[in-house]
Scaffold this motif. Sequence first.
Motif, PDB file in Angstrom:
ATOM      1  N   VAL A 224       0.834  -1.194   0.000  1.00 33.98           N
ATOM      2  CA  VAL A 224       0.000   0.000   0.000  1.00 33.98           C
ATOM      3  C   VAL A 224       0.876   1.254   0.000  1.00 33.98           C
ATOM      4  CG1 VAL A 224      -1.723   1.333   1.276  1.00 33.98           C
ATOM      5  CG2 VAL A 224      -1.924  -1.157   1.143  1.00 33.98           C
ATOM      6  N   PHE A 225       1.859   1.289   0.898  1.00 39.57           N
ATOM      7  CA  PHE A 225       2.761   2.445   0.935  1.00 39.57           C
ATOM      8  C   PHE A 225       3.504   2.604  -0.388  1.00 39.57           C
ATOM      9  CE2 PHE A 225       2.027   2.038   5.474  1.00 39.57           C
ATOM     10  CZ  PHE A 225       2.055   3.363   5.920  1.00 39.57           C
ATOM     11  N   ASP A 226       3.915   1.484  -0.976  1.00 33.73           N
ATOM     12  CA  ASP A 226       4.609   1.536  -2.265  1.00 33.73           C
ATOM     13  C   ASP A 226       3.692   2.070  -3.366  1.00 33.73           C
ATOM     14  OD1 ASP A 226       6.859   0.529  -1.036  1.00 33.73           O
ATOM     15  OD2 ASP A 226       6.595  -1.518  -1.800  1.00 33.73           O
ATOM     16  N   ASP A 227       2.433   1.631  -3.361  1.00 29.57           N
ATOM     17  CA  ASP A 227       1.475   2.089  -4.373  1.00 29.57           C
ATOM     18  C   ASP A 227       1.251   3.600  -4.269  1.00 29.57           C
ATOM     19  OD1 ASP A 227       1.072  -0.342  -5.565  1.00 29.57           O
ATOM     20  OD2 ASP A 227      -0.845  -0.758  -4.593  1.00 29.57           O
ATOM     21  N   VAL A 228       1.035   4.076  -3.048  1.00 24.91           N
ATOM     22  CA  VAL A 228       0.788   5.506  -2.859  1.00 24.91           C
ATOM     23  C   VAL A 228       2.007   6.316  -3.292  1.00 24.91           C
ATOM     24  CG1 VAL A 228       0.342   7.312  -1.142  1.00 24.91           C
ATOM     25  CG2 VAL A 228      -0.933   5.157  -1.040  1.00 24.91           C
ATOM     26  N   ALA A 229       3.210   5.813  -2.992  1.00 24.93           N
ATOM     27  CA  ALA A 229       4.437   6.491  -3.424  1.00 24.93           C
ATOM     28  C   ALA A 229       4.548   6.499  -4.948  1.00 24.93           C
ATOM     29  CB  ALA A 229       5.656   5.820  -2.802  1.00 24.93           C
ATOM     30  N   ALA A 230       4.239   5.361  -5.573  1.00 26.68           N
ATOM     31  CA  ALA A 230       4.325   5.263  -7.031  1.00 26.68           C
ATOM     32  C   ALA A 230       3.335   6.196  -7.715  1.00 26.68           C
ATOM     33  CB  ALA A 230       4.083   3.824  -7.475  1.00 26.68           C
ATOM     34  N   GLU A 231       2.229   6.484  -7.036  1.00 28.22           N
ATOM     35  CA  GLU A 231       1.205   7.386  -7.583  1.00 28.22           C
ATOM     36  C   GLU A 231       1.534   8.856  -7.317  1.00 28.22           C
ATOM     37  OE1 GLU A 231      -2.309   5.950  -5.684  1.00 28.22           O
ATOM     38  OE2 GLU A 231      -2.148   3.960  -6.603  1.00 28.22           O
ATOM     39  N   GLY A 232       2.677   9.116  -6.684  1.00 25.51           N
ATOM     40  CA  GLY A 232       3.102  10.493  -6.461  1.00 25.51           C
ATOM     41  C   GLY A 232       2.986  10.995  -5.041  1.00 25.51           C
ATOM     42  N   ASN A 233       2.665  10.106  -4.080  1.00 28.47           N
ATOM     43  CA  ASN A 233       2.518  10.524  -2.679  1.00 28.47           C
ATOM     44  C   ASN A 233       1.620  11.752  -2.561  1.00 28.47           C
ATOM     45  OD1 ASN A 233       3.780   8.666  -0.942  1.00 28.47           O
ATOM     46  ND2 ASN A 233       5.812   9.466  -1.431  1.00 28.47           N
ATOM     47  N   VAL A 234       0.444  11.659  -3.122  1.00 24.35           N
ATOM     48  CA  VAL A 234      -0.524  12.757  -3.036  1.00 24.35           C
ATOM     49  C   VAL A 234      -1.183  12.688  -1.659  1.00 24.35           C
ATOM     50  CG1 VAL A 234      -2.547  13.834  -4.086  1.00 24.35           C
ATOM     51  CG2 VAL A 234      -0.888  12.628  -5.512  1.00 24.35           C
ATOM     52  N   LEU A 235      -0.586  13.417  -0.718  1.00 24.12           N
ATOM     53  CA  LEU A 235      -1.009  13.382   0.675  1.00 24.12           C
ATOM     54  C   LEU A 235      -1.217  14.805   1.190  1.00 24.12           C
ATOM     55  CD1 LEU A 235       1.616  10.749   1.908  1.00 24.12           C
ATOM     56  CD2 LEU A 235      -0.821  10.312   1.502  1.00 24.12           C
ATOM     57  N   LEU A 236      -1.856  14.919   2.337  1.00 21.40           N
ATOM     58  CA  LEU A 236      -2.058  16.230   2.947  1.00 21.40           C
ATOM     59  C   LEU A 236      -0.722  16.931   3.182  1.00 21.40           C
ATOM     60  CD1 LEU A 236      -4.771  15.519   5.693  1.00 21.40           C
ATOM     61  CD2 LEU A 236      -5.112  16.704   3.520  1.00 21.40           C
ATOM     62  N   THR A 237      -0.727  18.245   3.014  1.00 15.50           N
ATOM     63  CA  THR A 237       0.433  19.055   3.344  1.00 15.50           C
ATOM     64  C   THR A 237       0.063  19.989   4.494  1.00 15.50           C
ATOM     65  OG1 THR A 237      -0.109  20.901   1.875  1.00 15.50           O
ATOM     66  CG2 THR A 237       1.080  19.025   0.911  1.00 15.50           C
ATOM     67  N   ALA A 238       1.054  20.675   5.029  1.00 15.87           N
ATOM     68  CA  ALA A 238       0.811  21.589   6.146  1.00 15.87           C
ATOM     69  C   ALA A 238      -0.165  22.702   5.761  1.00 15.87           C
ATOM     70  CB  ALA A 238       2.132  22.175   6.620  1.00 15.87           C
ATOM     71  N   ASN A 239      -0.236  23.026   4.481  1.00 12.26           N
ATOM     72  CA  ASN A 239      -1.100  24.117   4.023  1.00 12.26           C
ATOM     73  C   ASN A 239      -2.534  23.683   3.748  1.00 12.26           C
ATOM     74  OD1 ASN A 239       1.030  25.993   4.087  1.00 12.26           O
ATOM     75  ND2 ASN A 239       1.708  25.373   2.039  1.00 12.26           N
ATOM     76  N   ASP A 240      -2.771  22.382   3.710  1.00  9.34           N
ATOM     77  CA  ASP A 240      -4.100  21.877   3.354  1.00  9.34           C
ATOM     78  C   ASP A 240      -5.094  21.950   4.507  1.00  9.34           C
ATOM     79  OD1 ASP A 240      -3.520  21.192   0.689  1.00  9.34           O
ATOM     80  OD2 ASP A 240      -2.584  19.322   1.340  1.00  9.34           O
ATOM     81  N   GLY A 241      -4.594  21.927   5.724  1.00  7.53           N
ATOM     82  CA  GLY A 241      -5.499  21.807   6.854  1.00  7.53           C
ATOM     83  C   GLY A 241      -5.912  20.360   7.055  1.00  7.53           C
ATOM     84  N   ASP A 242      -7.013  20.155   7.746  1.00  6.03           N
ATOM     85  CA  ASP A 242      -7.473  18.817   8.111  1.00  6.03           C
ATOM     86  C   ASP A 242      -8.782  18.489   7.403  1.00  6.03           C
ATOM     87  OD1 ASP A 242      -5.366  18.590  10.131  1.00  6.03           O
ATOM     88  OD2 ASP A 242      -6.539  20.035  11.275  1.00  6.03           O
ATOM     89  N   VAL A 243      -9.116  17.216   7.377  1.00  6.80           N
ATOM     90  CA  VAL A 243     -10.414  16.791   6.838  1.00  6.80           C
ATOM     91  C   VAL A 243     -11.404  16.870   7.991  1.00  6.80           C
ATOM     92  CG1 VAL A 243     -11.699  14.952   5.707  1.00  6.80           C
ATOM     93  CG2 VAL A 243      -9.271  15.267   5.190  1.00  6.80           C
TER      94      VAL A 243
END
Length: 476
Positions: A224-243
């Motif tokens: 799973v971690f490898d897949d997310v990394a391969a897809e570009g690690n599209v994750l929350l950043t400090a500027n995004d705030g929270d869900v």
Amino acid sequence: MKKLLIPFYILFTTALLAGCQKDLERVNKNPNEPTTIQPDYLLTNGIKSNVDTYWGPDASMETSILYVQYWAKIQYPDPDRYIPAATNIQNVWSNFYAQGVEDFTTLAQLGDSLHNPNYKAVAVIMRSWIFQVLTDLYGDVPYTQSANIEKYLTPKYDSQRVVYNGILTELKGAVKLISETDNGIQGDPLLNGNMRNWKKFANGLRLRIALRIADRDYAAAKAVFDDVAAEGNVLLTANDGDVKLLYQSSPNQNPVGRNRETRNDYRISKTIVDKLKALNDPRLSIYAAQPKDTNIIIGVTNGLTPDSASRLGFTKTADAGTVFTATQAPAYLFTYAEQLFILSEAAQRNLISGDAAGLYKQAITASFKQYGVVGLVVDAYLAQPAVAYDVTNYKKSIGEQKWLALFGEGLEAFAEWRRLDYPQLKPAYTGVLNGKMPVRLPYPSSEQALNGTNYKAAVANQGPDLLTTKVWFDVY
């Protein structure tokens, strides 16, 4: 073979009745009501009603938030002694399946029929989040045969392994469906139609679930971690705030705030107050409200008898802070701080490359910032030996600080406490589980009555239908 002759009067009567029915349908149609479901309305209602369940009395205030000793009961203490009300157990199940799984399945189908894959993607993400909460709480649950009542009136229960793996597959597919440039969506009170942030939320859930299964299936978690990394690690950043869901005034207020309008039987737990004080944690004055009659924040021991609890006094003990109890207080589903804790543990366990200790500090800093605490006070907190990252016992460091950071999110904290086994909580003072603590919710009685065969199969697979039976991910 003789043909069956149907008398003319029967054919005539049948045709007449059919015509009458059509006429009645035309007459009884309300010209002011839509005849098709609007996806934006369904999305708004689906998010609001299910976050209400997640954040409200049944799944949180009367169960999980007491079990992880964030709050305690100063009145009507049975739930705090591990005697859950049957209605609470039933409501969690019924609301998530009827209002959640059903509604978001319908929305996913609408996404297909309207040729708008973004509606489908959002529906799949929200439905996956609900299934994650359900299996976290109960263990084996109906999954593959759910939301298809015409075909499966009594759906089978799938093992927790199957549910988690299925959710991971669905979330990966949802991420691929998302278009950030076209096919906009309406009626999104969670992320305001920002499809890139929906992708980040989905990926955050994928990483959360990967850690859930890591003790059972390390290779699957690593994939799973490898897949997310391969897809570009599209994750929350400090500027995004929270869900998070931003509540409004009545009747769309925070369910905790709504609860406080008519009752006052919860207090902050002595367990977390003691921990916050021991670490000189500035979040204490945020997490707890100062009592009316004292200048000292005093928590309540979990699981007191009614007499002992009431003698402490309503005005001398601390309620949860207004950031959780106010009418417009937000409900968090996934935070940037949680994501950093996930990445810290993943780095420690070689699921990703990275600096586990550095990510751990960033996670704590993000949690402080979530509540407006920044600057030198954060540096001083991190410099304490009791807070320093312990590479020899990462579960203790991450488990305790994640527990502090997730305050208010009873369901997620309950899952992570079971998985990491930290903090090491003591059972409720007069708990009824022979010195043990709850590690799941029992199935509602309606399942025994209406889906008995599949219920029995689930119990045979998982173990006795008790609060003390561990679910699959809870290895240690």
